[in-house]
Write an enzyme that holds these catalytic residues in place. Structure first.
Site, PDB file in Angstrom:
ATOM      1  N   ASP A  56       0.840  -1.200   0.000  1.00  0.00           N
ATOM      2  CA  ASP A  56       0.000   0.000   0.000  1.00  0.00           C
ATOM      3  C   ASP A  56       0.880   1.257   0.000  1.00  0.00           C
ATOM      4  O   ASP A  56       2.091   1.195   0.260  1.00  0.00           O
ATOM      5  CB  ASP A  56      -0.886  -0.044   1.258  1.00  0.00           C
ATOM      6  CG  ASP A  56      -2.160   0.768   1.121  1.00  0.00           C
ATOM      7  OD1 ASP A  56      -2.266   1.569   0.188  1.00  0.00           O
ATOM      8  OD2 ASP A  56      -3.054   0.605   1.981  1.00  0.00           O
ATOM      9  N   ASP A  80     -10.978   2.276  -2.996  1.00  0.00           N
ATOM     10  CA  ASP A  80     -11.555   2.036  -1.671  1.00  0.00           C
ATOM     11  C   ASP A  80     -13.067   2.168  -1.710  1.00  0.00           C
ATOM     12  O   ASP A  80     -13.744   1.885  -0.727  1.00  0.00           O
ATOM     13  CB  ASP A  80     -10.985   3.034  -0.652  1.00  0.00           C
ATOM     14  CG  ASP A  80      -9.599   2.615  -0.193  1.00  0.00           C
ATOM     15  OD1 ASP A  80      -9.232   1.445  -0.400  1.00  0.00           O
ATOM     16  OD2 ASP A  80      -8.885   3.464   0.370  1.00  0.00           O
TER      17      ASP A  80
HETATM   18  C1  DGJ Z   1      -5.879   1.961   1.915  1.00  0.00           C
HETATM   19  C2  DGJ Z   1      -6.270   0.764   1.104  1.00  0.00           C
HETATM   20  O1  DGJ Z   1      -6.806   1.168  -0.114  1.00  0.00           O
HETATM   21  C3  DGJ Z   1      -7.259  -0.070   1.917  1.00  0.00           C
HETATM   22  O2  DGJ Z   1      -7.690  -1.153   1.165  1.00  0.00           O
HETATM   23  C4  DGJ Z   1      -6.592  -0.515   3.184  1.00  0.00           C
HETATM   24  O3  DGJ Z   1      -5.545  -1.380   2.891  1.00  0.00           O
HETATM   25  C5  DGJ Z   1      -6.092   0.698   3.949  1.00  0.00           C
HETATM   26  N1  DGJ Z   1      -5.280   1.549   3.149  1.00  0.00           N
HETATM   27  C6  DGJ Z   1      -5.326   0.263   5.174  1.00  0.00           C
HETATM   28  O4  DGJ Z   1      -4.760   1.312   5.838  1.00  0.00           O
END
Ligand code: DGJ
Length: 695
Positions: free
Chosen positions: A448, A516
């Site tokens: 990430d 997200d």
């Molecule tokens: C952002 C990501 O897009 C989410 O899926 C998740 O992993 C969060 N970060 C975790 O902090």
């Protein structure tokens, strides 16, 4: 497929259906001659450049493959440099070419200064995609400092205005399509945020009179995850040009004597219609771009814990989620954020990649073993490029984050960006991840990256303005090294959702987290934007508990949306009823039957949710013996009478069987494409997954 070199220094890149033609004239200037449908090779010639007068310069009209800054060149140039003696003019002449059956290189050298530039082209069997990049070489001993370095310039043939399609997104709303007519002046698509970002995409799609199936479509996608710039212009003579490459915003690049740079590659093509563009790029990426370990493998159905548990992960509740996930047919269980350091929320712990003993008193293996015993692989979340100020890592190495000594650094999401241009930072990150993968049975890493860059001071660099390029290359190189040492581990690129899923990232990572925003309705639009120039199988799509923010939709509906990529589940399964768990199980079984077609097949966008209120996306296997169609609508606005729903991309002469709205039909591909099946699509939450098979 062929590279044709004519006696008059005309070079023809012959792809499956197109010609891309370049010429070098007697004085060594490079000319772009043609890109589009094939013509008789003997007909290509280099046009006169035309007259000059005091304000109309010869170079104004010139269509070039490579435009350095200098002389009377006023439009956007490809390369701008300053030599050791402060001269800022580049003056190139052609010095030669080399070619194989699928590659061509044209080399130019400055007439006085020690700069050599080679343009590289590559073509691919059965496709109309061309790879382009350049090599810049400092052949002397002093420095050359570049202020602008593009990967390629494109000249489009028609003098009428093109419309440019790109994405104009944001976090939670990635890949939202934008269409701008470029009549005159400049249109820029770019990132200044350090990574390729949620807003614009590092590509152009320029079209005239085009829809899914017809019209001229020119496109090029940059394989680079740092700051990029796609600069499109149309001049008074009607010439549309696009310069694609690293952004010259907050940028410069130094080449010391003897050093060279290969620019990030661009993959371009010309097709009739957007559909063929998507299919060409999808095939190209699967066969030539994605990392080799998993490019030909169907990706597993995964479960991800983020939306269910956020930071509050622990061994007990993760094991319970894993048990439920395994029962419904999930193959890979991924534990997201929260398992390490003092990570109770987003304010602490990033950088401390040791397991949190309160949450996992017996270490990670207790959970990993439980997951493996349930028959699933285990995956884990990391965010290697970031650090919280409240972390052991930052306390020990405050200078490891990008910073200026006399400025306060912004802490977006309470975190700072690690200076990945430093070797000690690279070593730390590589070693932490290598240890994690060496000591545990981990088969999947979600990498990430949750904030854009700022205060990018990098005292370690002689030229700190190289940070975006060097940071990006460091990330790629760590991912590559990890893959080399752990070839059975798949790696996903995530950046607060879809903030880093350009073709550069996808040359190193195996897949990407799309957004997200997991709302079933919004996802239809987000996924369409993703699908334009990115390969289907890399698009991770989860079914979660976000059951339609504005228009509620059922679990079945959400599955029918998420099954159009690589399926994942992300809801809090402990709250699911027995019936819901059964619905999940049923859909995962269906997905396993069709995922080969979805992940490797040709996508036909037959009906568009925005324009038609009904979505019909159809994926067809390469041999056209099977297809799967996703038909979805949620609240059509007017009472819709029966509409003939046509199925595309099938073999006209083959006979197919399909069941839709509880009725089975046997029809030829020609019939299904031209006449279709009349269907009554109305009401909320309409969803069907239609399997089509040759009889
Ligand atoms: C952002 C990501 O897009 C989410 O899926 C998740 O992993 C969060 N970060 C975790 O902090």
């Amino acid at each position: 497929m062929n590279i044709i070199k004519q006696d008059n220094n005309i070079f023809i890149l012959e792809t499956e259906n197109t010609h891309y033609v370049i010429g070098i004239d007697e004085i060594g200037y490079n000319h772009h001659i043609h890109w589009g449908k094939k013509c008789n090779p003997a007909d290509y010639y280099i046009n006169d450049i035309g007259d000059e007068n005091s304000n109309h310069t010869m170079l104004d009209e010139y269509r070039q493959e490579l435009t350095p800054f200098g002389q009377t060149m006023y439009r956007d140039c490809d390369i701008k440099a300053e030599f050791d003696d402060k001269c800022r003019e580049i003056n190139l002449e052609y010095i030669g070419s080399s070619s194989t059956k699928d590659t061509l290189s044209l080399t130019f050298a400055d007439k006085y200064y020690p700069l050599e530039i080679t343009l590289h082209y590559q073509i691919f069997e059965g496709l109309d995609i061309i790879k382009r990049y350049s090599t810049l070489k400092n052949t002397g001993t002093g420095k050359i400092c570049f202020e602008r370095i593009s990967s390629a310039q494109f000249n489009l043939p028609s003098v009428k205005p093109y419309t440019f399609r790109n994405t104009n997104g944001a976090w939670g709303g990635e890949f939202i399509e934008s269409n701008n007519i470029l009549d005159g002046g400049y249109t820029i698509f770019e990132s200044r945020r350090g990574a390729s970002n949620h807003n614009n995409s590092p590509y152009f799609i320029a079209y005239q009179n085009a829809d899914e199936n017809t019209g001229d479509v020119y496109f090029a996608s940059l394989a680079y995850s740092g700051n990029f710039k796609v600069s499109c212009s149309r001049d008074l003579y009607g010439v549309t040009r696009v310069v694609v490459g690293m952004n010259d915003f907050d940028f410069s690049h130094t080449l010391n004597g003897g050093e060279s740079l290969d620019t990030p590659p661009v993959y371009c093509g010309y097709t009739q219609g957007f559909g063929d563009m998507t299919r060409q790029m999808n095939r190209f990426c699967v066969n030539h771009l994605l990392p080799k370990q998993f490019n030909n493998e169907t990706l597993p159905v995964l479960y991800n814990s983020w939306e269910a548990t956020e930071f509050a992960v622990n061994v007990k509740q993760q094991t319970e989620l894993a048990r439920l996930a395994a029962k419904m047919g999930v193959e890979l269980f991924v534990m997201d954020d929260g398992w390490f350091g003092q990570r109770k929320n987003d304010r602490a712990g990033l950088g401390d990649w040791y397991v949190n003993k309160e949450k996992f008193p017996n270490g990670l293996d207790e959970l990993i073993n439980a997951v493996n015993e349930l028959g699933m692989d285990f995956g884990i979340w990391v965010e290697p490029e970031m650090v919280n100020a409240d972390s052991d890592l930052f306390r020990a190495h405050p200078d490891w984050a990008y910073h200026y000594p006399n400025r306060k650094a912004c802490e977006l999401r309470n975190q700072l960006v690690l200076n990945m241009t430093r070797e000690d930072v690279q070593d730390y990150i590589f070693n932490v991840l290598d240890d994690l993968l060496s000591n545990h049975n981990i088969k999947y890493v979600k990498w990430d990256m949750n904030r854009p860059f700022s205060e990018t001071g990098a005292e370690n660099l002689e030229n700190p303005k190289m940070y975006s390029y060097l940071h990006t290359m460091a990330v790629y190189s760590i991912v590559d090294k990890l893959k080399e040492l752990h070839p059975d581990v798949a790696i996903e690129s995530c950046a607060s959702g879809g903030g880093r899923c350009d073709l550069g990232a996808l040359s190193h990572y195996d897949q990407a987290w799309t957004s997200d925003n997991t709302d079933g309705i919004d996802r239809m639009t987000i996924q369409k934007g993703y699908s334009l120039l990115r390969p289907t199988k890399t698009m991770r799509a989860w079914v979660t508990d976000i059951a339609g923010i504005n228009k509620p939709c059922s679990l079945d509906f959400r599955f029918a949306v998420a099954m159009q990529g690589s399926l994942g589940i992300g809801g809090d399964l402990t709250k699911y009823s027995v019936e819901d768990l059964e619905i999940c199980k049923k859909n995962i079984e269906i997905y396993k039957q069709i995922r080969d077609i979805v992940q490797f097949g040709d996508l036909y966008r037959v009906l568009d949710i925005e324009k038609d209120e009904v979505l019909l996306n159809q994926y067809v296997s390469e041999d056209k013996s099977k297809a799967v169609a996703f038909l979805l609508a949620n609240g059509t606005r007017f009472y819709k009478k029966r509409i003939p729903v046509c199925f595309k991309g099938l073999d006209d002469n083959k006979q197919y069987k399909l069941t839709v709205q509880n009725k089975t039909y046997e029809k030829s591909g020609a019939y299904l494409a031209a006449i279709g099946i009349p269907l009554h699509i109305r009401g909320v939450d309409y969803n069907e997954v239609i399997q089509i098979e040759e009889v």
